[in-house]
Design a protein around this motif. Structure first.
Motif: not given
Lengths: 113, 116
Positions: A105-109
């Motif tokens: 789902a993605g990880t926002t860094v």
């Protein structure tokens, strides 16, 4: 069926600190694993992949990832994060017998100065 | 070197209007081609996949269709757009040489579609 989990929606680190983005996978055979990065309103950029061999894979922009078969993980790491590393990161897996990539789902860094 | 193009970059269309998004790849032959949709800047949904001219696999039933009239051209279409079709559409290609299954996908710049 293959699947990928990225347990963290968001990761926040200070510039210069180590960065880790977590990924676990589920696949029936030996996995092919990939990391991509996406900047706002842009396409995905390929960072690195694990196919076989050394469990530590080095990729673009100083990133690396470690394949751990017993923990079914493929965490992305960078020893010293930069503000410019702020982006959305995707882990993906392919079963060797399938043509499709399954994305997490993605990880926002966010790297703060 | 290989490059992938998508156009238009942004598109605003009314509900019920037709759609045509185009993707072309340069510098390679017989690529595997993919269409994805990304909603709300998060996960990617695979829509269509093609291994060759005229060969299309659909992953999700919907009012969209895809065609591959030429080796390096992949088109996403709709006869009548729905509000739910809004999103960021990404085209990708993968080399079909050697052990193709280990090759990574490369993505185009995307098309931002807003249906009003």
């Amino acid at each position: 069926a293959q699947s990928v989990a990225q347990p963290e929606d968001q990761v926040n680190v200070a510039e210069g600190n180590p960065l880790t983005v977590k990924c676990t996978y589920s696949v029936s055979g030996n996995p092919y694993l990939f990391w991509y990065v996406q900047y706002p309103n842009r396409g995905l950029q390929f960072l690195l992949k694990y196919i076989t061999g050394d469990n530590l894979v080095k990729g673009s922009y100083g990133f690396e990832a470690e394949f751990n078969k017993s923990q079914t993980s493929f965490h992305l790491k960078k020893p010293s994060a930069l503000v410019s590393d702020s982006a959305l990161y995707f882990c993906a897996v392919r079963d060797p017998h399938d043509y499709k990539l399954s994305f997490g789902a993605g990880t926002t860094v966010t790297v703060r100065a | 070197s290989q490059t992938i193009h998508q156009w238009p970059a942004t598109l605003v269309q009314p509900v019920g209007s037709p759609l045509s998004l185009e993707c072309t790849v340069e510098g390679t032959s017989n690529p595997n081609l993919y269409w994805y949709r990304q909603a709300a800047g998060r996960g990617l949904q695979l829509l269509f996949y093609s291994v060759g001219i005229g060969q299309i696999s659909s992953e999700v039933p919907q009012n969209l269709s895809a065609s591959r009239p030429q080796d390096r051209q992949f088109i996403l279409s709709s006869k009548k757009l729905l509000l739910s079709d809004s999103g960021f559409y990404l085209c990708a290609w993968r080399a079909d040489r050697g052990l193709a299954r280990i090759n990574e996908q490369f993505f185009g710049p995307g098309t931002r579609l807003t249906v009003l």
